[in-house]
Design a protein around this motif. Structure first.
Motif, PDB file in Angstrom:
ATOM      1  N   SER A   5      13.820 -16.557  50.372  1.00 11.39           N
ATOM      2  CA  SER A   5      14.025 -16.999  48.999  1.00 11.39           C
ATOM      3  C   SER A   5      13.990 -18.525  48.935  1.00 11.39           C
ATOM      4  N   LEU A   6      13.355 -19.043  47.882  1.00 13.66           N
ATOM      5  CA  LEU A   6      13.340 -20.475  47.592  1.00 13.66           C
ATOM      6  C   LEU A   6      14.271 -20.691  46.402  1.00 13.66           C
ATOM      7  N   ASN A   7      15.259 -21.577  46.560  1.00 14.93           N
ATOM      8  CA  ASN A   7      16.341 -21.678  45.579  1.00 14.93           C
ATOM      9  C   ASN A   7      16.553 -23.124  45.120  1.00 14.93           C
ATOM     10  N   VAL A   8      16.719 -23.291  43.815  1.00 19.70           N
ATOM     11  CA  VAL A   8      16.987 -24.619  43.263  1.00 19.70           C
ATOM     12  C   VAL A   8      18.071 -24.505  42.190  1.00 19.70           C
ATOM     13  N   GLY A   9      18.654 -25.654  41.864  1.00 19.92           N
ATOM     14  CA  GLY A   9      19.666 -25.666  40.812  1.00 19.92           C
ATOM     15  C   GLY A   9      20.161 -27.074  40.546  1.00 19.92           C
ATOM     16  N   LYS A  10      20.342 -27.401  39.287  1.00 18.14           N
ATOM     17  CA  LYS A  10      20.886 -28.696  38.900  1.00 18.14           C
ATOM     18  C   LYS A  10      22.416 -28.650  38.962  1.00 18.14           C
ATOM     19  N   PRO A  11      23.064 -29.800  39.129  1.00 15.30           N
ATOM     20  CA  PRO A  11      24.530 -29.818  39.153  1.00 15.30           C
ATOM     21  C   PRO A  11      25.143 -29.240  37.883  1.00 15.30           C
ATOM     22  N   ASP A  56      17.622 -37.860  54.383  1.00 13.23           N
ATOM     23  CA  ASP A  56      17.927 -37.038  55.553  1.00 13.23           C
ATOM     24  C   ASP A  56      18.390 -35.631  55.198  1.00 13.23           C
ATOM     25  N   LYS A  57      18.797 -35.426  53.954  1.00 15.17           N
ATOM     26  CA  LYS A  57      19.330 -34.110  53.546  1.00 15.17           C
ATOM     27  C   LYS A  57      18.627 -33.635  52.280  1.00 15.17           C
ATOM     28  N   ALA A  58      17.306 -33.726  52.307  1.00 11.31           N
ATOM     29  CA  ALA A  58      16.522 -33.353  51.132  1.00 11.31           C
ATOM     30  C   ALA A  58      16.469 -31.847  50.923  1.00 11.31           C
ATOM     31  N   VAL A  59      16.472 -31.092  52.027  1.00  7.93           N
ATOM     32  CA  VAL A  59      16.333 -29.641  51.950  1.00  7.93           C
ATOM     33  C   VAL A  59      17.408 -28.993  52.818  1.00  7.93           C
ATOM     34  N   CYS A  60      18.137 -28.061  52.227  1.00 10.81           N
ATOM     35  CA  CYS A  60      19.148 -27.300  52.966  1.00 10.81           C
ATOM     36  C   CYS A  60      18.578 -25.929  53.311  1.00 10.81           C
ATOM     37  N   VAL A  61      18.663 -25.561  54.585  1.00  8.55           N
ATOM     38  CA  VAL A  61      18.093 -24.314  55.082  1.00  8.55           C
ATOM     39  C   VAL A  61      19.216 -23.450  55.652  1.00  8.55           C
ATOM     40  N   TYR A  62      19.198 -22.150  55.328  1.00 13.90           N
ATOM     41  CA  TYR A  62      20.225 -21.260  55.864  1.00 13.90           C
ATOM     42  C   TYR A  62      19.596 -19.959  56.345  1.00 13.90           C
ATOM     43  N   PRO A  63      19.930 -19.522  57.569  1.00 13.89           N
ATOM     44  CA  PRO A  63      19.368 -18.273  58.108  1.00 13.89           C
ATOM     45  C   PRO A  63      19.957 -17.037  57.425  1.00 13.89           C
ATOM     46  N   GLY A  84      24.476 -22.209  49.053  1.00 18.24           N
ATOM     47  CA  GLY A  84      23.934 -23.388  48.387  1.00 18.24           C
ATOM     48  C   GLY A  84      22.640 -23.893  48.984  1.00 18.24           C
ATOM     49  N   GLU A  85      21.948 -23.030  49.735  1.00 19.00           N
ATOM     50  CA  GLU A  85      20.748 -23.467  50.432  1.00 19.00           C
ATOM     51  C   GLU A  85      19.523 -23.443  49.524  1.00 19.00           C
ATOM     52  N   ASN A  86      18.572 -24.316  49.837  1.00 15.05           N
ATOM     53  CA  ASN A  86      17.285 -24.317  49.145  1.00 15.05           C
ATOM     54  C   ASN A  86      16.348 -23.255  49.690  1.00 15.05           C
ATOM     55  N   LEU A 133      36.266 -24.101  57.318  1.00 13.82           N
ATOM     56  CA  LEU A 133      36.613 -24.089  58.738  1.00 13.82           C
ATOM     57  C   LEU A 133      35.966 -22.910  59.446  1.00 13.82           C
ATOM     58  N   ARG A 134      35.916 -21.772  58.784  1.00 16.07           N
ATOM     59  CA  ARG A 134      35.289 -20.592  59.385  1.00 16.07           C
ATOM     60  C   ARG A 134      33.809 -20.847  59.681  1.00 16.07           C
ATOM     61  N   VAL A 135      33.139 -21.471  58.728  1.00 17.66           N
ATOM     62  CA  VAL A 135      31.710 -21.779  58.917  1.00 17.66           C
ATOM     63  C   VAL A 135      31.533 -22.717  60.109  1.00 17.66           C
ATOM     64  N   GLN A 136      32.382 -23.736  60.198  1.00 13.14           N
ATOM     65  CA  GLN A 136      32.311 -24.659  61.334  1.00 13.14           C
ATOM     66  C   GLN A 136      32.540 -23.928  62.646  1.00 13.14           C
ATOM     67  N   ASN A 137      33.552 -23.085  62.691  1.00 10.24           N
ATOM     68  CA  ASN A 137      33.927 -22.426  63.936  1.00 10.24           C
ATOM     69  C   ASN A 137      32.872 -21.439  64.416  1.00 10.24           C
ATOM     70  N   THR A 138      32.199 -20.774  63.496  1.00  8.28           N
ATOM     71  CA  THR A 138      31.155 -19.828  63.891  1.00  8.28           C
ATOM     72  C   THR A 138      29.879 -20.535  64.312  1.00  8.28           C
ATOM     73  N   GLY A 139      29.650 -21.741  63.791  1.00  9.63           N
ATOM     74  CA  GLY A 139      28.379 -22.417  64.019  1.00  9.63           C
ATOM     75  C   GLY A 139      27.282 -21.926  63.100  1.00  9.63           C
ATOM     76  N   TYR A 140      27.639 -21.039  62.163  1.00 13.18           N
ATOM     77  CA  TYR A 140      26.655 -20.510  61.216  1.00 13.18           C
ATOM     78  C   TYR A 140      26.548 -21.463  60.022  1.00 13.18           C
ATOM     79  N   THR A 141      26.084 -22.648  60.287  1.00 18.30           N
ATOM     80  CA  THR A 141      26.107 -23.720  59.288  1.00 18.30           C
ATOM     81  C   THR A 141      24.806 -23.886  58.529  1.00 18.30           C
ATOM     82  N   GLY A 142      23.699 -23.448  59.150  1.00 14.86           N
ATOM     83  CA  GLY A 142      22.408 -23.850  58.607  1.00 14.86           C
ATOM     84  C   GLY A 142      22.130 -25.295  58.993  1.00 14.86           C
TER      85      GLY A 142
END
Length: 217
Positions: A5-11, A56-63, A84-86, A133-142
Motif C-alpha cells: 500500500s502507498l499511503n499519504v496524509g496531511k497533518p 533524510d526522512k522523506a519516506v517512511c517504510v514499514y514491513p 503512519g508509514e508511506n 517502548l514496545r516498538v523499540q524493544n521489538t526492533g519492528y520500527t520500519g
C-alpha cells in the motif's frame, strides 16, 4: 520486495490522551500514481518538522510482516498505515536491508537513511501508553529513506534493490545498538562509518561515542 500500500496524509488535529496535537500520522491508501519529491509524496505532510520529515526522512517504510505480531499483541485488527508509514511493504525486513542501500521504486530512487525512531504519537494513535517502548524493544520500527531521484510511484510499482551499501549495517543492527547494546563502541564506530547515515542519528551516535570515550579516561 513489493508495495502492499502507498499511503499519504496531511497533518490533522487528533486527541491523544486528552491532549490535542497536530500530527501527520493518519494516512490513507492511494490508488493512482503519485509523485515523490525530495521531501515527500504528493499529498503527504508532517506536522512536527523538528522531529519528522526533511531530506533524510522523506519516506517512511514499514514491513507488513509485522502487522500480524502487533494484531496479536494489541488484540485488535489494524488498518493499513497503522504505523503512519508511506509505504507498507513486503520483503524488506529490518534485518534484511541496510543503511545506505538504494532501491528503485517506480520512477523514483530511494536510499535508506536510518531506522524509524518511534515517537509518542504511535502510542497516542493506538491508545496504548507503552507502545513506543514496545516498538523499540521489538526492533519492528520500519525505516526512513531519502529521495535520490524524484519520480512517479504506483501503488503496484516494483521494488528493486540496485545497490547494497558496502558496510552492510542493517537497520536491525542499528536499532540494537541505539536501544540495547548502547555501550558497544566498536559497533557505534561501524555505524558511523556509513556515509549514508542520517544527520540526526549520526549526531546521537557521535555524542554517545564521546561520552564513552571520556568515561574511559
Amino acid at each position: 520486495m513489493n508495495i502492499l500500500s502507498l499511503n499519504v496524509g496531511k497533518p490533522k488535529t487528533a486527541n491523544f490522551n486528552g491532549k490535542e496535537v497536530e500530527t501527520g500520522f493518519y494516512k490513507e491508501s492511494v490508488s493512482g500514481h503519485t509523485h515523490l519529491a525530495k521531501l515527500n509524496f504528493e499529498g503527504d505532510g508532517q506536522a512536527d518538522l523538528k522531529h519528522h520529515g526533511g531530506v533524510d526522512k522523506a519516506v517512511c517504510v514499514y514491513p507488513y510482516e509485522h502487522y500480524s505480531y502487533w494484531e496479536q499483541d494489541l488484540k485488535r485488527e489494524l488498518p493499513i498505515a497503522a504505523f503512519g508509514e508511506n509505504l507498507t511493504v513486503i520483503g524488506m525486513l529490518e534485518e534484511d536491508v541496510h543503511i545506505g542501500d538504494v532501491f528503485k521504486i517506480g520512477e523514483a530512487v530511494l536510499q535508506i537513511s536510518q531506522p524509524r525512531q518511534p515517537c509518542y504519537k504511535i502510542a497516542g494513535r493506538h491508545d496504548v501508553k507503552d507502545l513506543t517502548l514496545r516498538v523499540q524493544n521489538t526492533g519492528y520500527t520500519g525505516f526512513y529513506c531519502r529521495v535520490l531521484e524524484e519520480g512517479m510511484v504506483e501503488p503496484d510499482s516494483t521494488i528493486k534493490r540496485t545497490s547494497v551499501h558496502p558496510e552492510k549495517v542493517s537497520v536491525a543492527f542499528a536499532n540494537d545498538i541505539m536501544y540495547h547494546d548502547k555501550n558497544n563502541m566498536d559497533a557505534i564506530k561501524k555505524i558511523l562509518s556509513v556515509d549514508a547515515l542520517s544527520d540526526s542519528w549520526r549526531t546521537r551516535f557521535v555524542t554517545k561515542l564521546e561520552q564513552l570515550t571520556n568515561n574511559e579516561k
